[in-house]
Design a protein around this motif. Structure first.
Motif, PDB file in Angstrom:
ATOM      1  N   VAL A 124      43.318  12.365  53.606  1.00  0.00           N
ATOM      2  CA  VAL A 124      42.739  11.627  52.485  1.00  0.00           C
ATOM      3  C   VAL A 124      42.624  12.511  51.245  1.00  0.00           C
ATOM      4  N   SER A 125      43.347  13.627  51.248  1.00  0.00           N
ATOM      5  CA  SER A 125      43.308  14.561  50.125  1.00  0.00           C
ATOM      6  C   SER A 125      44.457  14.310  49.160  1.00  0.00           C
ATOM      7  N   GLN A 126      44.173  14.419  47.868  1.00  0.00           N
ATOM      8  CA  GLN A 126      45.206  14.271  46.846  1.00  0.00           C
ATOM      9  C   GLN A 126      45.941  15.575  46.565  1.00  0.00           C
ATOM     10  N   LEU A 127      45.532  16.662  47.202  1.00  0.00           N
ATOM     11  CA  LEU A 127      46.099  17.976  46.908  1.00  0.00           C
ATOM     12  C   LEU A 127      47.589  18.050  47.185  1.00  0.00           C
ATOM     13  N   ASP A 128      48.054  17.325  48.199  1.00  0.00           N
ATOM     14  CA  ASP A 128      49.465  17.357  48.570  1.00  0.00           C
ATOM     15  C   ASP A 128      50.270  16.235  47.921  1.00  0.00           C
ATOM     16  N   GLY A 129      49.641  15.518  46.996  1.00  0.00           N
ATOM     17  CA  GLY A 129      50.318  14.402  46.350  1.00  0.00           C
ATOM     18  C   GLY A 129      49.879  13.072  46.933  1.00  0.00           C
ATOM     19  N   MET A 130      49.776  12.072  46.078  1.00  0.00           N
ATOM     20  CA  MET A 130      49.301  10.762  46.499  1.00  0.00           C
ATOM     21  C   MET A 130      50.173  10.168  47.609  1.00  0.00           C
ATOM     22  N   GLU A 131      51.483  10.455  47.568  1.00  0.00           N
ATOM     23  CA  GLU A 131      52.385   9.880  48.558  1.00  0.00           C
ATOM     24  C   GLU A 131      52.121  10.407  49.966  1.00  0.00           C
ATOM     25  N   ASN A 132      51.449  11.548  50.066  1.00  0.00           N
ATOM     26  CA  ASN A 132      51.160  12.123  51.383  1.00  0.00           C
ATOM     27  C   ASN A 132      49.776  11.763  51.907  1.00  0.00           C
ATOM     28  N   MET A 133      49.014  11.021  51.127  1.00  0.00           N
ATOM     29  CA  MET A 133      47.732  10.520  51.621  1.00  0.00           C
ATOM     30  C   MET A 133      48.002   9.386  52.606  1.00  0.00           C
ATOM     31  N   TYR A 134      47.346   9.455  53.773  1.00  0.00           N
ATOM     32  CA  TYR A 134      47.651   8.446  54.784  1.00  0.00           C
ATOM     33  C   TYR A 134      46.564   8.408  55.852  1.00  0.00           C
ATOM     34  N   ILE A 135      46.266   7.210  56.328  1.00  0.00           N
ATOM     35  CA  ILE A 135      45.412   7.037  57.493  1.00  0.00           C
ATOM     36  C   ILE A 135      46.151   6.089  58.445  1.00  0.00           C
ATOM     37  N   PRO A 136      46.558   6.572  59.622  1.00  0.00           N
ATOM     38  CA  PRO A 136      47.262   5.709  60.572  1.00  0.00           C
ATOM     39  C   PRO A 136      46.468   4.454  60.899  1.00  0.00           C
ATOM     40  N   PHE A 137      47.186   3.410  61.254  1.00  0.00           N
ATOM     41  CA  PHE A 137      46.582   2.091  61.457  1.00  0.00           C
ATOM     42  C   PHE A 137      45.439   2.123  62.464  1.00  0.00           C
ATOM     43  N   GLU A 138      45.658   2.708  63.642  1.00  0.00           N
ATOM     44  CA  GLU A 138      44.616   2.735  64.670  1.00  0.00           C
ATOM     45  C   GLU A 138      43.415   3.551  64.227  1.00  0.00           C
ATOM     46  N   ASP A 139      43.650   4.621  63.498  1.00  0.00           N
ATOM     47  CA  ASP A 139      42.540   5.425  62.989  1.00  0.00           C
ATOM     48  C   ASP A 139      41.721   4.630  61.979  1.00  0.00           C
ATOM     49  N   GLN A 140      42.400   3.854  61.137  1.00  0.00           N
ATOM     50  CA  GLN A 140      41.679   3.009  60.185  1.00  0.00           C
ATOM     51  C   GLN A 140      40.720   2.080  60.925  1.00  0.00           C
ATOM     52  N   ALA A 141      41.211   1.459  61.992  1.00  0.00           N
ATOM     53  CA  ALA A 141      40.395   0.506  62.747  1.00  0.00           C
ATOM     54  C   ALA A 141      39.190   1.197  63.381  1.00  0.00           C
ATOM     55  N   ARG A 142      39.432   2.347  64.001  1.00  0.00           N
ATOM     56  CA  ARG A 142      38.324   3.042  64.670  1.00  0.00           C
ATOM     57  C   ARG A 142      37.304   3.563  63.664  1.00  0.00           C
ATOM     58  N   LEU A 143      37.781   4.102  62.554  1.00  0.00           N
ATOM     59  CA  LEU A 143      36.869   4.613  61.528  1.00  0.00           C
ATOM     60  C   LEU A 143      36.061   3.489  60.907  1.00  0.00           C
ATOM     61  N   PHE A 144      36.722   2.371  60.660  1.00  0.00           N
ATOM     62  CA  PHE A 144      36.040   1.198  60.101  1.00  0.00           C
ATOM     63  C   PHE A 144      34.881   0.798  61.009  1.00  0.00           C
ATOM     64  N   LEU A 145      35.149   0.703  62.305  1.00  0.00           N
ATOM     65  CA  LEU A 145      34.114   0.299  63.255  1.00  0.00           C
ATOM     66  C   LEU A 145      32.980   1.310  63.298  1.00  0.00           C
ATOM     67  N   GLN A 146      33.306   2.590  63.357  1.00  0.00           N
ATOM     68  CA  GLN A 146      32.288   3.630  63.445  1.00  0.00           C
ATOM     69  C   GLN A 146      31.386   3.651  62.214  1.00  0.00           C
ATOM     70  N   PHE A 147      32.000   3.702  61.054  1.00  0.00           N
ATOM     71  CA  PHE A 147      31.206   3.811  59.831  1.00  0.00           C
ATOM     72  C   PHE A 147      30.380   2.566  59.556  1.00  0.00           C
ATOM     73  N   PHE A 148      30.974   1.392  59.743  1.00  0.00           N
ATOM     74  CA  PHE A 148      30.253   0.174  59.384  1.00  0.00           C
ATOM     75  C   PHE A 148      29.167  -0.165  60.388  1.00  0.00           C
ATOM     76  N   SER A 149      29.351   0.201  61.648  1.00  0.00           N
ATOM     77  CA  SER A 149      28.284  -0.036  62.619  1.00  0.00           C
ATOM     78  C   SER A 149      27.088   0.862  62.314  1.00  0.00           C
ATOM     79  N   LYS A 150      27.344   2.079  61.858  1.00  0.00           N
ATOM     80  CA  LYS A 150      26.253   2.977  61.489  1.00  0.00           C
ATOM     81  C   LYS A 150      25.608   2.558  60.166  1.00  0.00           C
ATOM     82  N   ALA A 151      26.430   2.032  59.259  1.00  0.00           N
ATOM     83  CA  ALA A 151      25.911   1.611  57.954  1.00  0.00           C
ATOM     84  C   ALA A 151      24.909   0.469  58.087  1.00  0.00           C
ATOM     85  N   ALA A 152      24.990  -0.276  59.180  1.00  0.00           N
ATOM     86  CA  ALA A 152      24.061  -1.387  59.376  1.00  0.00           C
ATOM     87  C   ALA A 152      22.619  -0.916  59.504  1.00  0.00           C
ATOM     88  N   ILE A 153      22.430   0.357  59.916  1.00  0.00           N
ATOM     89  CA  ILE A 153      21.064   0.867  60.111  1.00  0.00           C
ATOM     90  C   ILE A 153      20.784   2.134  59.297  1.00  0.00           C
TER      91      ILE A 153
END
Length: 222
Positions: A107-136
Motif C-alpha cells: 500500500v506504499s506509493q514509494l515504488d510507484g502507484m502501479e505497484n500498489m496492490y492488495i490481492p483479492f483474498e487479502d482485501q476480503a480478510r482485511l475488510f472483515l477484520q477491520f470492520f468487525s473491530k470498528a463496530a466496537i
C-alpha cells in the motif's frame, strides 16, 4: 535506531507487514514480534515508528482505506465520461474475482502507484477484520467515517458531472452516491460471508446494474 533516510521505506515495510499479518492471523493474532518478522526487521524498529499495537493497527487501517482512493484517483482521466469514472471506482471498491494469490500486499506509493496492490483474498480478510473491530472501537470508527465521507464526496462529484453532461439520470447526487457506497459495503460483507446472489457467484453485477440504470435511463430519455 533505523538508518538516516530509511524512515519512509521502513514505515512502508512495517505497514505492509502489519496488513499481511492481520490478513493471515487476524487483529487479535497480530503481534509486534510477528510484524517485525514479516517486515524483516527488529521489534525495536517497529516500536520506533509505532509506539504500540493499537497505534500500529490504526495506522494500518488508515493505509488500507486510503489505498482505494489513491488507486481510483490515479486512474481517473478528465476525458472520461461519468459512467467510465464510476466504472473505475467500482473496479477498486468492489473488484471482480481474480486469481492473484501470487501477489503481495503493498500500500506504499514509494515504488510507484502501479505497484500498489492488495490481492483479492487479502482485501476480503482485511475488510472483515477491520470492520468487525470498528463496530466496537471508536478510534477505528473515526477512520471509517473519515474515509467514507471522502469517498462520498468523490462519488457525488462524479454524479454531478454526469448530470451536468447529460450522461447520468441523477436527481440527487448525494443520495445516489450514498446509496451506491452503502450497497457496495453491504455486497462486500456478503462476499466475505460467502452469501452468493441467486443468479451467479459474483455479486458485483448488482452494483453494476445500479450504475447501469442511472446511465441507460438518461440515454433512453435523451
Amino acid at each position: 535506531m533505523p538508518k538516516v533516510g530509511m524512515e519512509p521505506k521502513r514505515r512502508a515495510e512495517v505497514i505492509n507487514a502489519t496488513l499481511t499479518c492481520i490478513s493471515l492471523h487476524g487483529i487479535d493474532g497480530m503481534t509486534l514480534d510477528k510484524v517485525a518478522e514479516y517486515a524483516d526487521c527488529s521489534k525495536g524498529v517497529v516500536t520506533y515508528y509505532y509506539k504500540n499495537k493499537d497505534h500500529l493497527t490504526i495506522e494500518a487501517f488508515k493505509a488500507f482505506m486510503a489505498y482505494y482512493g489513491l488507486k481510483i484517483e490515479s486512474e481517473l482521466r478528465s476525458t472520461m465520461t461519468a459512467g467510465e469514472m464510476i466504472g473505475v471506482t467500482m473496479d477498486h471498491i468492489l473488484p471482480p474475482y481474480r486469481d492473484d494469490a501470487d501477489r503481495k500486499i503493498n500500500v506504499s506509493q514509494l515504488d510507484g502507484m502501479e505497484n500498489m496492490y492488495i490481492p483479492f483474498e487479502d482485501q476480503a480478510r482485511l475488510f472483515l477484520q477491520f470492520f468487525s473491530k470498528a463496530a466496537i472501537d471508536p478510534k477505528l470508527q473515526e477512520v471509517v467515517s473519515e474515509s467514507y465521507q471522502a469517498d462520498l464526496k468523490g462519488i457525488t462529484r462524479i454524479m454531478d458531472y454526469g448530470r451536468m453532461t447529460g450522461h447520468m439520470a441523477v436527481e440527487d447526487s448525494q443520495s445516489a452516491a450514498y446509496g451506491l457506497l452503502a450497497m457496495v459495503v453491504g455486497l462486500s460483507f456478503f462476499r466475505v460471508a460467502k452469501i452468493p446472489p441467486v443468479h451467479g457467484e459474483d455479486n458485483r453485477y448488482i452494483g453494476e446494474d445500479y450504475v447501469r440504470r442511472l446511465t441507460s435511463s438518461q440515454r433512453s430519455s435523451g
